[in-house]
Design a protein around this motif. Structure first.
Motif, PDB file in Angstrom:
ATOM      1  N   ALA A   5      -0.369  10.368 -17.511  1.00  7.98           N
ATOM      2  CA  ALA A   5      -1.121  10.839 -16.345  1.00  7.98           C
ATOM      3  C   ALA A   5      -0.978  12.347 -16.157  1.00  7.98           C
ATOM      4  O   ALA A   5       0.109  12.906 -16.307  1.00  7.98           O
ATOM      5  N   LYS A   6      -2.082  13.001 -15.818  1.00  4.09           N
ATOM      6  CA  LYS A   6      -2.066  14.427 -15.489  1.00  4.09           C
ATOM      7  C   LYS A   6      -2.128  14.644 -13.977  1.00  4.09           C
ATOM      8  O   LYS A   6      -1.719  15.698 -13.475  1.00  4.09           O
ATOM      9  N   LEU A   7      -2.633  13.640 -13.275  1.00 11.53           N
ATOM     10  CA  LEU A   7      -2.829  13.733 -11.831  1.00 11.53           C
ATOM     11  C   LEU A   7      -2.239  12.482 -11.190  1.00 11.53           C
ATOM     12  O   LEU A   7      -2.231  11.405 -11.795  1.00 11.53           O
ATOM     13  N   VAL A   8      -1.740  12.639  -9.967  1.00 10.39           N
ATOM     14  CA  VAL A   8      -1.201  11.498  -9.222  1.00 10.39           C
ATOM     15  C   VAL A   8      -1.835  11.462  -7.839  1.00 10.39           C
ATOM     16  O   VAL A   8      -1.865  12.475  -7.133  1.00 10.39           O
ATOM     17  N   ASN A   9      -2.351  10.296  -7.465  1.00  9.81           N
ATOM     18  CA  ASN A   9      -2.868  10.070  -6.120  1.00  9.81           C
ATOM     19  C   ASN A   9      -1.842   9.213  -5.376  1.00  9.81           C
ATOM     20  O   ASN A   9      -1.565   8.087  -5.780  1.00  9.81           O
ATOM     21  N   ARG A  10      -1.285   9.769  -4.288  1.00  7.90           N
ATOM     22  CA  ARG A  10      -0.300   9.031  -3.497  1.00  7.90           C
ATOM     23  C   ARG A  10      -0.861   8.625  -2.126  1.00  7.90           C
ATOM     24  O   ARG A  10      -0.122   8.442  -1.166  1.00  7.90           O
ATOM     25  N   GLU A  11      -2.169   8.481  -2.078  1.00  7.76           N
ATOM     26  CA  GLU A  11      -2.882   7.969  -0.906  1.00  7.76           C
ATOM     27  C   GLU A  11      -2.731   8.875   0.318  1.00  7.76           C
ATOM     28  O   GLU A  11      -2.269  10.011   0.231  1.00  7.76           O
ATOM     29  N   ASP A  12      -3.128   8.358   1.501  1.00 14.34           N
ATOM     30  CA  ASP A  12      -3.221   9.192   2.699  1.00 14.34           C
ATOM     31  C   ASP A  12      -1.983   9.047   3.578  1.00 14.34           C
ATOM     32  O   ASP A  12      -1.054   8.303   3.254  1.00 14.34           O
ATOM     33  N   ASP A  13      -2.004   9.769   4.700  1.00 10.58           N
ATOM     34  CA  ASP A  13      -0.878   9.672   5.634  1.00 10.58           C
ATOM     35  C   ASP A  13      -1.253   8.936   6.910  1.00 10.58           C
ATOM     36  O   ASP A  13      -0.433   8.840   7.842  1.00 10.58           O
ATOM     37  N   VAL A  14      -2.480   8.425   6.975  1.00  6.58           N
ATOM     38  CA  VAL A  14      -3.035   7.687   8.122  1.00  6.58           C
ATOM     39  C   VAL A  14      -2.710   8.339   9.475  1.00  6.58           C
ATOM     40  O   VAL A  14      -2.653   7.667  10.505  1.00  6.58           O
ATOM     41  N   GLY A  15      -2.501   9.644   9.471  1.00  9.08           N
ATOM     42  CA  GLY A  15      -2.268  10.358  10.713  1.00  9.08           C
ATOM     43  C   GLY A  15      -0.864  10.240  11.271  1.00  9.08           C
ATOM     44  O   GLY A  15      -0.606  10.679  12.395  1.00  9.08           O
ATOM     45  N   ILE A  16       0.060   9.668  10.497  1.00  5.11           N
ATOM     46  CA  ILE A  16       1.446   9.525  10.954  1.00  5.11           C
ATOM     47  C   ILE A  16       2.220  10.789  10.579  1.00  5.11           C
ATOM     48  O   ILE A  16       2.304  11.141   9.399  1.00  5.11           O
ATOM     49  N   GLU A  17       2.796  11.453  11.569  1.00  2.00           N
ATOM     50  CA  GLU A  17       3.418  12.756  11.350  1.00  2.00           C
ATOM     51  C   GLU A  17       4.543  12.704  10.327  1.00  2.00           C
ATOM     52  O   GLU A  17       4.656  13.562   9.451  1.00  2.00           O
ATOM     53  N   GLY A  18       5.417  11.696  10.421  1.00  2.00           N
ATOM     54  CA  GLY A  18       6.524  11.589   9.479  1.00  2.00           C
ATOM     55  C   GLY A  18       6.050  11.409   8.054  1.00  2.00           C
ATOM     56  O   GLY A  18       6.601  11.995   7.112  1.00  2.00           O
ATOM     57  N   LEU A  19       5.006  10.598   7.887  1.00  3.08           N
ATOM     58  CA  LEU A  19       4.441  10.370   6.557  1.00  3.08           C
ATOM     59  C   LEU A  19       3.770  11.627   6.034  1.00  3.08           C
ATOM     60  O   LEU A  19       3.857  11.950   4.842  1.00  3.08           O
ATOM     61  N   ARG A  20       3.130  12.361   6.931  1.00  2.07           N
ATOM     62  CA  ARG A  20       2.487  13.623   6.532  1.00  2.07           C
ATOM     63  C   ARG A  20       3.521  14.618   6.007  1.00  2.07           C
ATOM     64  O   ARG A  20       3.317  15.251   4.965  1.00  2.07           O
TER      65      ARG A  20
END
Length: 309
Positions: free
Chosen positions: A270-285
């Motif tokens: 893999a050259k790129l990684v998608n780790r999805e979104d943060d759904v607006g959660i500050e800690g996850l962001r």
């Protein structure tokens, strides 16, 4: 209009998998696993057309909508219109698309089209990373991550191992999930409903793992599973999509370890990684930003104006 939609099931996934990477798309929805993971929660149905495209129908909280058609880019305009006609003529509804990928929105010039409302869903954008950086954690920008990884390796030297997991490991995974979910429930997380749906979706993936192609790996300490990750690969984008990552958060460095080891062992190409979104959660962001993203896969809500029906 003879479009027959049917419920998305595990046995459909091998047949559907090639459609997901027919055109440019860097979102997590360019991998089949995410669609199956949330298929019950969003009542996902699909329709294969001409052996060239897959159209979607979903429902959530009484609202019926679609996703972008899966097809080659040169066919996108045609199947977009075909899906819209189905919504207008058969369902008697305006055409709505949730989480439309930026590539498709730009290609169809939807933002410039007065017939549609187009709004970016900021909290839904996926985080994109350089795969080699996440495998090697180079330089000052990854200093804290590498320190955590090295500390973990020292503390658990001779006691930990990364293991590729198989269908026969499902009992181990279910036991881990049960403990993980119980801990989250005790903590009183805000997103309890979606968390329960996610756990149900993970159970579905594990239960039907022989019918789907994906990667699954875990970190074991003293023979006990303490973290695992599930992902799949988009060959067109040379991109690993990390759909699931769960760990025992009481162990320092465990999340950094599963993040790194999963990519090293399962997606070395893999050259790129998608780790999805943060759904607006500050800690996850904050957690996702701390891994130094190189970009985002942006997503949009697209809605046909009723005056155009």
């Amino acid at each position: 209009m003879n479009l027959e939609f049917k419920k998305l099931k595990a046995e459909d996934m091998r047949m559907l998998a090639p459609y997901f990477s027919l055109r440019p798309n860097k979102t997590c929805d360019s991998g089949f696993l995410d669609s199956f993971l949330w298929s019950d929660y969003y009542q996902v149905e699909y329709c294969c057309v001409d052996q060239k495209a897959v159209l979607w129908k979903m429902e959530f909280e009484g609202e019926v909508y679609s996703a972008m058609p899966l097809c080659k880019e040169e066919d996108l305009a045609y199947y977009f219109q075909l899906s819209q006609q189905y919504f207008n003529k058969v369902l008697n509804l305006p055409y709505k698309i949730s989480l439309a990928d930026e590539e498709a929105v730009k290609f169809l010039k939807l933002e410039e089209n007065p017939d549609y409302f187009v709004v970016e869903k900021e909290d839904a954008k996926d985080y994109l990373y350089d795969a080699e950086e996440l495998r090697t954690l180079p330089g000052k920008r990854f200093h804290k991550k590498k320190n955590l990884v090295n500390k973990f390796k020292r503390e658990y030297e001779g006691r930990w191992e990364y293991r590729r997991m198989l269908c026969e490991d499902k009992t181990i995974l279910w036991q881990f999930l049960e403990e993980w979910y119980a801990h989250k429930a005790e903590a009183g997380v805000d997103e309890a409903e979606s968390l329960e749906a996610e756990v149900k979706g993970i159970h579905g993936i594990i239960q039907n793992c022989c019918q789907m192609e994906f990667r699954l790996g875990g970190i074991f300490i003293d023979g006990k599973l303490e973290a695992f990750s599930i992902g799949n690969y988009n060959p067109k984008e040379e991109m690993a999509i990390i759909d699931i990552e769960k760990a025992n958060s009481s162990i320092p460095g465990i999340y950094q370890m599963i993040n790194q080891q999963f990519l090293i062992h399962e997606f070395p190409q893999a050259k790129l990684v998608n780790r999805e979104d943060d759904v607006g959660i500050e800690g996850l962001r904050k957690a996702k930003q701390s891994y130094n993203p190189i970009g985002y896969a942006r997503k949009y809500w697209v809605e046909q104006k009723e005056t155009t029906i």
